[in-house]
Design a protein around this motif. Structure first.
Motif, PDB file in Angstrom:
ATOM      1  N   ASP A  67       0.816  -1.211   0.000  1.00 38.67           N
ATOM      2  CA  ASP A  67       0.000   0.000   0.000  1.00 38.67           C
ATOM      3  C   ASP A  67       0.858   1.272   0.000  1.00 38.67           C
ATOM      4  O   ASP A  67       0.334   2.373   0.114  1.00 38.67           O
ATOM      5  CB  ASP A  67      -0.970   0.000   1.181  1.00 38.67           C
ATOM      6  CG  ASP A  67      -0.269   0.059   2.535  1.00 38.67           C
ATOM      7  OD1 ASP A  67       0.984   0.098   2.585  1.00 38.67           O
ATOM      8  OD2 ASP A  67      -0.981   0.063   3.557  1.00 38.67           O
ATOM      9  N   GLY A  68       2.180   1.104  -0.114  1.00 42.99           N
ATOM     10  CA  GLY A  68       3.091   2.247  -0.152  1.00 42.99           C
ATOM     11  C   GLY A  68       3.554   2.714   1.214  1.00 42.99           C
ATOM     12  O   GLY A  68       4.413   3.588   1.316  1.00 42.99           O
ATOM     13  N   SER A  69       3.033   2.132   2.277  1.00 45.65           N
ATOM     14  CA  SER A  69       3.465   2.538   3.616  1.00 45.65           C
ATOM     15  C   SER A  69       4.867   2.011   3.900  1.00 45.65           C
ATOM     16  O   SER A  69       5.317   1.022   3.318  1.00 45.65           O
ATOM     17  CB  SER A  69       2.470   2.073   4.672  1.00 45.65           C
ATOM     18  OG  SER A  69       2.388   0.664   4.712  1.00 45.65           O
ATOM     19  N   LEU A  70       5.543   2.703   4.803  1.00 46.30           N
ATOM     20  CA  LEU A  70       6.923   2.372   5.155  1.00 46.30           C
ATOM     21  C   LEU A  70       6.982   1.790   6.557  1.00 46.30           C
ATOM     22  O   LEU A  70       6.251   2.227   7.448  1.00 46.30           O
ATOM     23  CB  LEU A  70       7.795   3.630   5.094  1.00 46.30           C
ATOM     24  CG  LEU A  70       7.780   4.405   3.770  1.00 46.30           C
ATOM     25  CD1 LEU A  70       8.595   5.682   3.903  1.00 46.30           C
ATOM     26  CD2 LEU A  70       8.312   3.532   2.639  1.00 46.30           C
ATOM     27  N   VAL A  71       7.889   0.842   6.752  1.00 43.60           N
ATOM     28  CA  VAL A  71       8.102   0.237   8.058  1.00 43.60           C
ATOM     29  C   VAL A  71       9.612   0.152   8.287  1.00 43.60           C
ATOM     30  O   VAL A  71      10.318  -0.547   7.562  1.00 43.60           O
ATOM     31  CB  VAL A  71       7.468  -1.169   8.152  1.00 43.60           C
ATOM     32  CG1 VAL A  71       7.681  -1.744   9.546  1.00 43.60           C
ATOM     33  CG2 VAL A  71       5.984  -1.135   7.789  1.00 43.60           C
TER      34      VAL A  71
END
Length: 186
Positions: A67-71
């Motif tokens: 979803d394009g989120s960063l971790v």
């Protein structure tokens, strides 16, 4: 579950503000050296991580979700053996000898200027103590050296942004006449 299939070594190419604001996931070395694993990030999201085979994830790397989120990955403290030289009965060179012997056994090893770290192993701990080294069991993040031949796990998170290329085209020829007779009679 959110799928992750991309890892950016040390957040390479990302603005530092984005990395600071990213969710985090704390993982020990056992998990980070796998290319497929599940984890829960700091926002409570379930992650299904599917990276190219042979990829090792390092503390400071950033995972990119579908979803394009960063971790941001945090190297979790874990039980390790911390090995130091004995100032009374040895020298820092003893650590170099220990690294040599552990390397011959293909032991995952974190190298620091003043200590070594390895996963707990009572046989290796005894060997190191017999080499007059100090071995303590501690709980710390573990970031062992990667392979010497460019494997994904090879300290890819340690890019410093400067050119390591060197020009070796200089003419190194010079006169080797040392003024003594090389004639030999046999």
């Amino acid at each position: 579950m959110i799928t992750v299939s991309k890892c950016l070594p040390a957040g390479q190419g990302l603005a530092p503000a984005l990395v600071r604001r990213a969710a985090t996931v704390e993982l020990d070395w056992d998990v980070r050296q796998k290319s497929r694993f599940e984890a829960t990030d700091s926002q409570g999201r379930q992650l299904g991580v599917f990276l190219p085979r042979g990829t090792a994830v390092r503390g400071g790397d950033v995972l990119v979700a579908e979803d394009g989120s960063l971790v941001r990955v945090v190297a979790a403290p874990q039980p390790v053996l911390k090995v130091t030289h004995c100032g009374e009965h040895g020298t820092p060179f003893d650590l170099l000898r220990a690294a040599y012997h552990l390397g011959n056994r293909h032991v995952a090893l974190e190298l620091k200027p003043d200590h070594l770290k390895l996963e707990p192993d009572h046989v290796l701990a005894d060997m190191l103590r017999n080499m007059h080294l100090i071995v303590n069991e501690v709980s710390e993040p573990f970031e062992p050296e990667g392979g010497a031949y460019g494997s994904q796990g090879a300290s890819h998170g340690h890019a410093h942004g400067h050119d390591h290329s060197h020009d070796h085209s200089h003419d190194h020829s010079h006169d080797h006449d040392h003024g003594h007779d090389h004639g030999h009679s046999h």
